[in-house]
Structures are given as structure tokens and as C-alpha cells.
Design an enzyme around this catalytic site. Structure first.
Site, short mmCIF file in Angstrom:
data_model
loop_
_atom_site.label_atom_id
_atom_site.label_comp_id
_atom_site.label_asym_id
_atom_site.label_seq_id
_atom_site.Cartn_x
_atom_site.Cartn_y
_atom_site.Cartn_z
N ILE A 38 77.31 -56.20 102.89
CA ILE A 38 76.07 -55.50 103.25
C ILE A 38 75.06 -56.62 103.48
CG2 ILE A 38 75.49 -55.15 100.79
CD1 ILE A 38 73.96 -52.63 101.62
N SER A 39 74.45 -56.64 104.65
CA SER A 39 73.59 -57.77 105.04
C SER A 39 72.40 -57.93 104.10
CB SER A 39 73.07 -57.58 106.47
OG SER A 39 74.10 -57.80 107.40
N GLN A 40 71.93 -59.16 104.03
CA GLN A 40 70.71 -59.48 103.30
C GLN A 40 69.56 -58.64 103.86
OE1 GLN A 40 69.86 -63.63 103.77
NE2 GLN A 40 67.88 -63.51 102.76
#
Length: 213
Positions: free
Chosen positions: A63-65
Site C-alpha cells: 500500500i503506497s506511502q
């Protein structure tokens, strides 16, 4: 799992971090403050959900930053009703942000396990994409083109031509390009064969997988 006052407070702190890092778009900041990111992660990561970090999810993906999600979303300059193609549905967190920004979201996921999970999960939380498909992001979604904007949420070793072709004139493609470290790249379509290109700093993404079949 619930969304509590504690979670809301943690989200507000996260928004403050993003503002300090230079995110200015009020609509993007509001979306980050509203979406319960902890619900998109395994419960063991609850303490980490509102740190500005990427985290592992299923199928060796992440899950992206939050900063990356906000940065890419801001670059799209979304207006309500814009038709957006997302390459890499992943956990669905970026999809939820696009939905809250008022976009009509069409999204492609290459990992079957993630696709099945996210396509059931997003509507339960009230985020309804127009179309979620299991398929090859390199090919885009020609049957639904053209798109106002296209966002790629995985590192691409090169810019796939089908994605450029599926942008409308004036449309924006936001794509991280590179092998180990990616350069966030913005293409704005100026004409049939004319694109304006901007390079906007280095990021790290999991690789964009191509369908080898």
C-alpha cells in the site's frame, strides 16, 4: 474493524505531515483525512496505518506511502466527473482517494488475489469505482478510452504507448518510470502525437507486472 475518534485524530496528524511535505490541494488533503487507511491493511499493522510509510499487503505488493498517493493525486488535477484510469488497484486505497475526489474510476489489477479481495472490499466501504478489472495494465483499457487522466501506481521500466494513446487531448498521465528507483513523470497530451513531459523527483514502487501469457 471500526473507524474511531483515535483513528480520525491520527489521520489529522498525517495530513499535517503531508502539508509540511508540500501537498497543497485541499481536496486531496480532505480525502486523506476522511479515508480509514487502517481498514486497507492487515490488522497487525494498525499502529503503522497513519505513518507516512508504504507497507506490505498481499501478493508481494504494497500500500503506497500516503505522501506518494497525495503527490500523484495532486498531479492529476481532478475535477468532479473526470474519467480516470488507474493501473494497479492494489489495496484499493488510491482508488478510494480518486472516488472521493469525484472521479469516475476505471481500475486494472494484475494480481488475481488482490483483485478478488479489493473488488469485494471497496463497495463495502462505500467507494464505488465504475469498473474494476483483472488484466494487464500495460494495455490499459482501450474499450473505455479516452481518459481525462491515467495514474500508474507501480514502477514501469518504460512508458507503455497504449496508455499515452488512451489519453484525451489535454489529459494527464502520471507514471513512475525506472527500474530500481523511479522518476515520477507527468505527460500532458497536447495533440495527436505531441506530449509535454515533466520529471518530478525520485520514488520507489513495486514493479508494474506485464502479462506474459
Amino acid at each position: 474493524m471500526k473507524d474511531t475518534f483515535k483513528h480520525k485524530g491520527m489521520r489529522q496528524k498525517l495530513v499535517d505531515v503531508l502539508i509540511k511535505k508540500g501537498i497543497k490541494d485541499e481536496k486531496v488533503l480532505r480525502a486523506i483525512s476522511e479515508i480509514p487507511r487502517h481498514l486497507f491493511m492487515d490488522s497487525g499493522f494498525l499502529d503503522h496505518a497513519y505513518q507516512d510509510k508504504a507497507f506490505p499487503i498481499a501478493a508481494d505488493q504494497t500500500i503506497s506511502q500516503p505522501y506518494t498517493v497525495a503527490f500523484q493525486s495532486e498531479l492529476l488535477k481532478i475535477n468532479s466527473g473526470d474519467k480516470i484510469l488507474e493501473i494497479g488497484t492494489g489495496s484499493g486505497y488510491q482508488t478510494a482517494v480518486l472516488c472521493l475526489l469525484g472521479a469516475k474510476v476505471f481500475s486494472i489489477e494484475r494480481q488475481k488475489e488482490l483483485f478478488k479481495k479489493t473488488s469485494k472490499f471497496l463497495p463495502k466501504l462505500g467507494y464505488r469505482a465504475k469498473k474494476l478489472v483483472f488484466g494487464d495494465g500495460y494495455k490499459g483499457m482501450p474499450e473505455e478510452a479516452p481518459f481525462k487522466s491515467i495514474i500508474v501506481t507501480a514502477g514501469a521500466p518504460f512508458v507503455p504507448n497504449p496508455l499515452l494513446a488512451q489519453l484525451e487531448i489535454g489529459g494527464r498521465l502520471v507514471i513512475p518510470v525506472g527500474e530500481d528507483v523511479q522518476t515520477m513523470t507527468l505527460f500532458i497530451r497536447k495533440g495527436l502525437k505531441e506530449f509535454e513531459k515533466h520529471e518530478l523527483g525520485e520514488f520507489r514502487f513495486v514493479p508494474l507486472l506485464e502479462d506474459k501469457n
